[in-house]
Scaffold this motif. Sequence first.
Motif, PDB file in Angstrom:
ATOM      1  N   SER A 293      -2.031  10.512  -1.329  1.00  8.06           N
ATOM      2  CA  SER A 293      -2.201  11.841  -0.781  1.00  8.06           C
ATOM      3  C   SER A 293      -2.405  11.654   0.715  1.00  8.06           C
ATOM      4  N   GLU A 294      -2.412  12.729   1.441  1.00  7.17           N
ATOM      5  CA  GLU A 294      -2.564  12.622   2.893  1.00  7.17           C
ATOM      6  C   GLU A 294      -3.802  11.802   3.247  1.00  7.17           C
ATOM      7  N   GLY A 295      -3.559  10.640   3.855  1.00  5.34           N
ATOM      8  CA  GLY A 295      -4.664   9.793   4.301  1.00  5.34           C
ATOM      9  C   GLY A 295      -5.298   8.955   3.206  1.00  5.34           C
ATOM     10  N   ILE A 296      -4.815   9.026   1.969  1.00  3.22           N
ATOM     11  CA  ILE A 296      -5.374   8.245   0.862  1.00  3.22           C
ATOM     12  C   ILE A 296      -4.300   7.282   0.367  1.00  3.22           C
ATOM     13  N   TYR A 297      -4.619   6.008   0.434  1.00  2.08           N
ATOM     14  CA  TYR A 297      -3.669   4.976   0.046  1.00  2.08           C
ATOM     15  C   TYR A 297      -4.216   4.163  -1.117  1.00  2.08           C
ATOM     16  N   SER A 298      -3.312   3.553  -1.853  1.00  6.93           N
ATOM     17  CA  SER A 298      -3.678   2.679  -2.956  1.00  6.93           C
ATOM     18  C   SER A 298      -2.811   1.436  -2.871  1.00  6.93           C
TER      19      SER A 298
ATOM     20  N   ASP B 216       0.873  -1.170   0.000  1.00  4.61           N
ATOM     21  CA  ASP B 216       0.000   0.000   0.000  1.00  4.61           C
ATOM     22  C   ASP B 216       0.915   1.226   0.000  1.00  4.61           C
ATOM     23  N   PHE B 217       0.596   2.214  -0.817  1.00  2.00           N
ATOM     24  CA  PHE B 217       1.397   3.424  -0.835  1.00  2.00           C
ATOM     25  C   PHE B 217       0.486   4.629  -0.705  1.00  2.00           C
ATOM     26  N   GLU B 218       1.016   5.698  -0.152  1.00  3.64           N
ATOM     27  CA  GLU B 218       0.246   6.907   0.095  1.00  3.64           C
ATOM     28  C   GLU B 218       0.185   7.744  -1.175  1.00  3.64           C
TER      29      GLU B 218
END
Length: 193
Positions: A102-107, A98-100
């Motif tokens: 944006s702040e608080g949004i992961y993919s 999992d990578f960030e």
Amino acid sequence: MASSSSSPSTGPEVAERRGIPGAQFVEDVQTYLTQSGLDVNSALAFLQERLQQYKVVEMKLLAQQRDLQAKIPDIEKCLDVVATLQAKKGTGEALITDFEVSEGIYSRARIEDTDSVCLWLGANVMLEYSCEEATALLQKNLDNAKASLEVLVADLQFLRDQVTITQVTIARVYNWDVHQRRVRQTADVTTES
């Protein structure tokens, strides 16, 4: 650290460290005042101003220390990620992470064998490096950050010593003044009798 008032000349020069002027311990207040050409109030004002300058520098150094203490774990984490990618390379096994975004949004990402990584350099600049180059760059950055932190800690210790010396000097000058006033007051009372 520039001063709006000139430093009183008090004998031997006190060492400075990386632009932080050294404070001189005042053994004999009378000699200090005579050599500096200041009266008690001017000397106290100068010392208070110097103390405030030390406090401003301390705030800046503490902010730099916090930044470095936050930066070092980030660099170490990046080194670990590159090492993990290198370890998975050639095994045919994909890395799921999992990578960030944006702040608080992961993919979630699936990373196949890779020979390169992209590193953020700052100022919205990202460059692609081979894993070996990335490891070398990150290790160099980590070593520099740790060395900078060591220097910063030494600077803070030096600064704290100067603050203590200045506070002691302020107390000595003030107490000397109080003592002199009492002596004069006692002499005045004795002469009147």
